[in-house]
Design a protein around this motif. Structure first.
Motif, PDB file in Angstrom:
ATOM      1  N   SER A  54       0.846  -1.186   0.000  1.00 59.15           N
ATOM      2  CA  SER A  54       0.000   0.000   0.000  1.00 59.15           C
ATOM      3  C   SER A  54       0.888   1.246   0.000  1.00 59.15           C
ATOM      4  N   TRP A  75      -0.467  -4.223   2.910  1.00 58.40           N
ATOM      5  CA  TRP A  75      -0.984  -4.453   1.567  1.00 58.40           C
ATOM      6  C   TRP A  75      -2.476  -4.176   1.524  1.00 58.40           C
ATOM      7  N   ASP A  76      -2.951  -3.604   0.426  1.00 56.78           N
ATOM      8  CA  ASP A  76      -4.374  -3.336   0.259  1.00 56.78           C
ATOM      9  C   ASP A  76      -5.107  -4.644  -0.047  1.00 56.78           C
ATOM     10  N   LYS A  85     -12.665  -2.206   2.263  1.00 51.59           N
ATOM     11  CA  LYS A  85     -11.222  -2.264   2.059  1.00 51.59           C
ATOM     12  C   LYS A  85     -10.545  -2.346   3.415  1.00 51.59           C
ATOM     13  N   LEU A  87      -6.265  -3.384   5.214  1.00 53.20           N
ATOM     14  CA  LEU A  87      -4.852  -3.645   4.975  1.00 53.20           C
ATOM     15  C   LEU A  87      -4.509  -5.019   5.527  1.00 53.20           C
ATOM     16  N   HIS A 120      -6.650   4.690   6.607  1.00 49.17           N
ATOM     17  CA  HIS A 120      -7.105   3.298   6.530  1.00 49.17           C
ATOM     18  C   HIS A 120      -7.943   2.981   7.757  1.00 49.17           C
ATOM     19  N   GLY A 177      -4.677  -4.247  -4.093  1.00 47.59           N
ATOM     20  CA  GLY A 177      -3.690  -3.191  -4.236  1.00 47.59           C
ATOM     21  C   GLY A 177      -3.165  -3.002  -5.640  1.00 47.59           C
TER      22      GLY A 177
END
Length: 190
Positions: A54, A75-76, A85, A87, A120, A177
Motif C-alpha cells: 500500500s 498491503w491493500d 477495504k 490492509l 485506513h 492493491g
C-alpha cells in the motif's frame, strides 16, 4: 521519513524509515533468515503476489551502521466480494540475533500509526495472538472472514482503526492493491 531512533545501554540504536528500491535485496535476505524457505508458500503470500505494498506503508529498521535489521509492509485487500477495504500486515521480520531489541514492536507501532494517519480503517494479519494482542489485534471480528488457502483460523487477527469497520465483514480476503510492474526482461518474454 524517519520515525524514531531507539537506543538503550544494552541495545543498539535503530531508526525506522520508508523502504526504498535500494533496500529490496537486503530486505529479502532478512526475510529468508528470519522466516525460512517456506515463507513464500503461506496463504498471506497469495494476497501479496504480483502486488505492491500500500502506498506509503513499507518500512525498514536500520541499525547504527545502516544495515537493515527489521521490515514490515502493509498491503491493500478487500474483505469478501464487495466488502470493505482493509490492509493486510506482513511480513513483520527482525534480524534473528536482535529479536528482543524492541525492533518488531517499534515497527508495529509505526505501521499502525501511519496506516491510521493515511485514513485506513482496518488492519488484518495472520499471526500469534499473544504477540499481536498488545497492539490491539484480536480474532473477535474475523470469524466470518477466510484467507485464500490453508491457514489456522485462530491466527487471523484484526485491528479496527475506525470502530465498526469490520461489522458484518465476511467472505474470502482478496488482493486489492496496486499491481507490481514486471521487469523489462519479463515483459519482452511475455
Amino acid at each position: 521519513m524517519e520515525f524514531a531512533e531507539i537506543q538503550t545501554a544494552a541495545q543498539p540504536a535503530f531508526i525506522i524509515t520508508a523502504e526504498t528500491a535500494a533496500d529490496i535485496a537486503a530486505r529479502e535476505a532478512l526475510l529468508d533468515r528470519a522466516m525460512g524457505p517456506g515463507r513464500k508458500k503461506k496463504s498471506s503470500e497469495k494476497l501479496r503476489r504480483g502486488r505492491r505494498p500500500s502506498e506509503g506503508l513499507a518500512f525498514i529498521a536500520r541499525d547504527a551502521a545502516g544495515a537493515i535489521v527489521g521490515t514490515v509492509r502493509l498491503w491493500d485487500v478487500r474483505l469478501g466480494e464487495n466488502g470493505p477495504k482493509a490492509l493486510l500486515l506482513g511480513p513483520l521480520a527482525v534480524e534473528p540475533s536482535l529479536k528482543s531489541a524492541g525492533i518488531g514492536s517499534a515497527l508495529m507501532r509505526h505501521a499502525i500509526t501511519e496506516a491510521a494517519r493515511l485514513g485506513h480503517k482496518a488492519i488484518l494479519l495472520v499471526g500469534d495472538a499473544p504477540y499481536y494482542s498488545r497492539f490491539g489485534f484480536s480474532s473477535q471480528k474475523t470469524g466470518a472472514l477466510a484467507m485464500p488457502g490453508p491457514y489456522e483460523r485462530h491466527r487471523l487477527l484484526a485491528l479496527e482503526l475506525a470502530p465498526g469497520t469490520l461489522d458484518g465483514a465476511h467472505g474470502t480476503i482478496r488482493p486489492a492493491g496496486r499491481k507490481a510492474t514486471r521487469p523489462a526482461r519479463m515483459r519482452l518474454i511475455a
